[in-house]
Design an enzyme around this catalytic site. Sequence first.
Site, PDB file in Angstrom:
ATOM      1  N   ARG A 120      20.325 -15.133   3.340  1.00  0.00           N
ATOM      2  CA  ARG A 120      19.912 -14.064   5.017  1.00  0.00           C
ATOM      3  C   ARG A 120      20.082 -13.189   5.119  1.00  0.00           C
ATOM      4  NH1 ARG A 120      22.329 -19.286   6.282  1.00  0.00           N
ATOM      5  NH2 ARG A 120      20.288 -20.798   7.083  1.00  0.00           N
ATOM      6  N   LYS A 142      11.974   0.140   7.371  1.00  0.00           N
ATOM      7  CA  LYS A 142      10.678  -1.054   7.909  1.00  0.00           C
ATOM      8  C   LYS A 142      10.234  -1.957   6.291  1.00  0.00           C
ATOM      9  CE  LYS A 142       8.251   0.572  11.306  1.00  0.00           C
ATOM     10  NZ  LYS A 142       7.517   1.243  12.600  1.00  0.00           N
ATOM     11  N   GLU A 184       0.358  10.375   4.884  1.00  0.00           N
ATOM     12  CA  GLU A 184       1.679  10.442   5.323  1.00  0.00           C
ATOM     13  C   GLU A 184       3.069  12.178   5.580  1.00  0.00           C
ATOM     14  OE1 GLU A 184       1.602   8.454   6.853  1.00  0.00           O
ATOM     15  OE2 GLU A 184       2.005   6.176   5.784  1.00  0.00           O
ATOM     16  N   LYS A 226      11.407  12.139   9.368  1.00  0.00           N
ATOM     17  CA  LYS A 226      12.003  10.351   9.289  1.00  0.00           C
ATOM     18  C   LYS A 226      13.228  10.268   9.210  1.00  0.00           C
ATOM     19  CE  LYS A 226      10.352   6.212   8.195  1.00  0.00           C
ATOM     20  NZ  LYS A 226       8.983   5.323   7.725  1.00  0.00           N
ATOM     21  N   GLU A 236      11.989   0.799  16.946  1.00  0.00           N
ATOM     22  CA  GLU A 236      11.134   1.065  17.075  1.00  0.00           C
ATOM     23  C   GLU A 236      10.683   1.161  19.255  1.00  0.00           C
ATOM     24  OE1 GLU A 236       7.544   1.709  14.684  1.00  0.00           O
ATOM     25  OE2 GLU A 236       6.888   0.572  15.747  1.00  0.00           O
ATOM     26  N   ARG A 240      10.049   6.204  17.533  1.00  0.00           N
ATOM     27  CA  ARG A 240       9.335   5.740  15.677  1.00  0.00           C
ATOM     28  C   ARG A 240       8.594   5.681  15.509  1.00  0.00           C
ATOM     29  NH1 ARG A 240      13.138   2.184  11.550  1.00  0.00           N
ATOM     30  NH2 ARG A 240      10.574   2.313   9.907  1.00  0.00           N
ATOM     31  N   ASN A 244       3.661   5.707  13.588  1.00  0.00           N
ATOM     32  CA  ASN A 244       2.121   5.785  13.578  1.00  0.00           C
ATOM     33  C   ASN A 244       0.946   6.158  13.546  1.00  0.00           C
ATOM     34  OD1 ASN A 244       3.606   3.258  12.436  1.00  0.00           O
ATOM     35  ND2 ASN A 244       4.126   2.515  14.253  1.00  0.00           N
ATOM     36  N   HIS A 247      -2.377   4.895  12.904  1.00  0.00           N
ATOM     37  CA  HIS A 247      -2.257   3.319  11.616  1.00  0.00           C
ATOM     38  C   HIS A 247      -2.786   2.999  12.777  1.00  0.00           C
ATOM     39  CE1 HIS A 247       1.118   6.014   9.284  1.00  0.00           C
ATOM     40  NE2 HIS A 247       1.214   5.234   9.098  1.00  0.00           N
ATOM     41  N   HIS A 251      -5.001   0.756   9.507  1.00  0.00           N
ATOM     42  CA  HIS A 251      -4.711  -0.240  10.026  1.00  0.00           C
ATOM     43  C   HIS A 251      -5.581  -1.465   9.612  1.00  0.00           C
ATOM     44  CE1 HIS A 251       0.393  -0.488  10.467  1.00  0.00           C
ATOM     45  NE2 HIS A 251       0.019   0.132   9.330  1.00  0.00           N
ATOM     46  N   HIS A 264      -4.118   2.862   1.417  1.00  0.00           N
ATOM     47  CA  HIS A 264      -3.035   3.197   2.279  1.00  0.00           C
ATOM     48  C   HIS A 264      -2.993   4.512   3.055  1.00  0.00           C
ATOM     49  CE1 HIS A 264      -0.624   2.768   6.201  1.00  0.00           C
ATOM     50  NE2 HIS A 264       0.862   3.536   6.058  1.00  0.00           N
TER      51      HIS A 264
HETATM   52  P1  NAD Z   1       1.473   1.038  -4.152  1.00  0.00           P
HETATM   53  O1  NAD Z   1       2.870   0.803  -4.179  1.00  0.00           O
HETATM   54  O2  NAD Z   1       0.824   0.783  -3.933  1.00  0.00           O
HETATM   55  O3  NAD Z   1       1.721   2.516  -5.126  1.00  0.00           O
HETATM   56  C1  NAD Z   1       0.031   3.276  -5.592  1.00  0.00           C
HETATM   57  C2  NAD Z   1      -0.119   2.590  -6.571  1.00  0.00           C
HETATM   58  O4  NAD Z   1       0.727   3.705  -7.967  1.00  0.00           O
HETATM   59  C3  NAD Z   1      -0.200   1.319  -7.481  1.00  0.00           C
HETATM   60  O5  NAD Z   1      -0.976   1.030  -8.615  1.00  0.00           O
HETATM   61  C4  NAD Z   1       1.550   1.218  -8.701  1.00  0.00           C
HETATM   62  O6  NAD Z   1       1.534   0.502  -8.884  1.00  0.00           O
HETATM   63  C5  NAD Z   1       1.204   2.788  -8.782  1.00  0.00           C
HETATM   64  N1  NAD Z   1       2.641   3.435  -9.028  1.00  0.00           N
HETATM   65  C6  NAD Z   1       3.625   3.455  -8.960  1.00  0.00           C
HETATM   66  N2  NAD Z   1       4.426   4.198  -9.137  1.00  0.00           N
HETATM   67  C7  NAD Z   1       3.599   4.318  -9.924  1.00  0.00           C
HETATM   68  C8  NAD Z   1       4.086   6.054 -10.548  1.00  0.00           C
HETATM   69  N3  NAD Z   1       5.328   6.354 -11.158  1.00  0.00           N
HETATM   70  N4  NAD Z   1       3.245   6.304 -11.762  1.00  0.00           N
HETATM   71  C9  NAD Z   1       1.999   6.095 -11.957  1.00  0.00           C
HETATM   72  N5  NAD Z   1       1.662   4.837 -11.046  1.00  0.00           N
HETATM   73  C10 NAD Z   1       2.325   4.692 -10.098  1.00  0.00           C
HETATM   74  O7  NAD Z   1       1.505   2.528  -2.915  1.00  0.00           O
HETATM   75  P2  NAD Z   1       2.127   2.775  -2.242  1.00  0.00           P
HETATM   76  O8  NAD Z   1       1.031   3.872  -1.540  1.00  0.00           O
HETATM   77  O9  NAD Z   1       3.281   3.615  -2.799  1.00  0.00           O
HETATM   78  O10 NAD Z   1       2.375   2.191  -0.472  1.00  0.00           O
HETATM   79  C11 NAD Z   1       1.749   2.037   0.233  1.00  0.00           C
HETATM   80  C12 NAD Z   1       2.275   0.573   0.548  1.00  0.00           C
HETATM   81  O11 NAD Z   1       3.848   0.877   1.841  1.00  0.00           O
HETATM   82  C13 NAD Z   1       1.811  -0.376   2.088  1.00  0.00           C
HETATM   83  O12 NAD Z   1       1.555  -1.207   1.669  1.00  0.00           O
HETATM   84  C14 NAD Z   1       2.116   0.442   3.413  1.00  0.00           C
HETATM   85  O13 NAD Z   1       1.900  -0.657   4.035  1.00  0.00           O
HETATM   86  C15 NAD Z   1       3.693   0.445   2.650  1.00  0.00           C
HETATM   87  N6  NAD Z   1       4.183   1.858   4.199  1.00  0.00           N
HETATM   88  C16 NAD Z   1       5.191   1.399   4.448  1.00  0.00           C
HETATM   89  C17 NAD Z   1       5.806   2.188   5.282  1.00  0.00           C
HETATM   90  C18 NAD Z   1       7.419   1.843   5.821  1.00  0.00           C
HETATM   91  O14 NAD Z   1       7.603   2.600   6.442  1.00  0.00           O
HETATM   92  N7  NAD Z   1       7.517   0.500   5.137  1.00  0.00           N
HETATM   93  C19 NAD Z   1       5.378   3.637   5.620  1.00  0.00           C
HETATM   94  C20 NAD Z   1       4.135   3.743   4.799  1.00  0.00           C
HETATM   95  C21 NAD Z   1       3.229   2.760   4.069  1.00  0.00           C
HETATM   96  N1  GLY Z   2       5.656   4.600   8.813  1.00  0.00           N
HETATM   97  C1  GLY Z   2       6.048   4.322   9.846  1.00  0.00           C
HETATM   98  C2  GLY Z   2       8.221   4.379  10.191  1.00  0.00           C
HETATM   99  O1  GLY Z   2       8.560   4.076   9.288  1.00  0.00           O
HETATM  100  O2  GLY Z   2       8.450   3.708  11.518  1.00  0.00           O
END
Ligand code: NAD
Ligand code: GLY
Length: 360
Positions: A120, A142, A184, A226, A236, A240, A244, A247, A251, A264
């Site tokens: 939890r 998030k 982004e 942010k 949100e 917030r 998006n 998005h 998405h 993404h």
């Molecule tokens: P990811 O985590 O898939 O990383 C991209 C690629 O780079 C992967 O293959 C990873 O293994 C590799 N990688 C990571 N760091 C590395 C490094 N230093 N050197 C070499 N390779 C490396 O993708 P991302 O673009 O980081 O994140 C996308 C995800 O984030 C999506 O799932 C999206 O929905 C989510 N997201 C969440 C929020 C939030 O607010 N929580 C906001 C935006 C996106």
């Molecule tokens: N990436 C959108 C949010 O964090 O709200």
Amino acid sequence: MQTLNVGLAERSYPIYIGSGLLPDCGLLIPYLTAGRAVIISNTTVAPLYLEKLRSSLESAGVRCNSVILPDGEEYKNSSSMDAIYDALLRSHCERSTTLIALGGGVIGDMVGFAAATYLRGVPFIQIPTTLLSQVDSSVGGKTGINHPLGKNMIGAFYQPKVVLADTRTLDTLPDRELSAGISEVIKYGLIRDMPFFEWLEVNIEKLLARDTEALQYAIARSCQNKAEVVGNDERESGERALLNLGHTFGHAIENGMGYGVWLHGEAVAAGTMMAADLSRRMGWLTEADVGRIRDLFQRAKLPVIGPRMSVEKYQELMGLDKKVVSGKIRFVLLEALGRSVMTGDVSVGLLKETLEACCD
Ligand code: NAD
Ligand code: GLY
């Protein structure tokens, strides 16, 4: 090093941004008082950075376990969550054990969700290693996973204790991933920071060339934007949602093409062009404004049109968006460059025109 703060009363936390922070765990130790951590990473990032982090923590007396997940958006699912829970339970992790997310947004989102739900709730730390995760996903709490029927549909709001962004980790990031992160970054300029958008128009090639100073500036300015938005509206209920931009379309692209096929950030870039086109059809942006956005995405080597899917498919997938209220899709659109708005008043006719005009 720069330090920013996410202001959320008793859940406030610092974001440390700097080059070469990873091997020096001094910044993390105050958040590891129980002396036990589990580092969760993936098969790509762990060989690059896990040992550096582990040895630094262990030399400060922190007992570390690790969990290595398969790499990819297609693994951001309940099977990976089970793998995390299994490992935590098998090694008898307690409520005071801190989870550390070492990787991009996929790892960060999953580890955050595991931390929100294991026993939890246990503390967690974000160590983002992609540009996208350093400017966006590691900040704001998030967390979650995808569902076959929709992107990021299962999750929780759960804030980390601290975010540590070592810009040197970006040295190993593939070019395509760097561009996806820039998507982004451009978003912040478009939704609320026109001077930053103008700065990007001048400096985008420096970011692509991984100029250290330009990257640090862009990461800090993005995190500042942010942090302000999250500080105003953590869950949100209003502002917030503007984060998006692009998005709702993006998405739909990610899900429709199969998770992991479009990155993404790529889907967000094409989705932002659709939002810009729709904003022009609403009479808010000019052709010239849309041209400036397109030009910046193209210079950042990002896609500016969506993949071929029928208009009906796009509409069906967009209907799964988390911003849907009473069955009505709500869009983040641009009233002007640097100024965004959320609206549900978009006619089906205009939406169809945009989808027809902005897809391959
Ligand atoms: P990811 O985590 O898939 O990383 C991209 C690629 O780079 C992967 O293959 C990873 O293994 C590799 N990688 C990571 N760091 C590395 C490094 N230093 N050197 C070499 N390779 C490396 O993708 P991302 O673009 O980081 O994140 C996308 C995800 O984030 C999506 O799932 C999206 O929905 C989510 N997201 C969440 C929020 C939030 O607010 N929580 C906001 C935006 C996106
Ligand atoms: N990436 C959108 C949010 O964090 O709200």
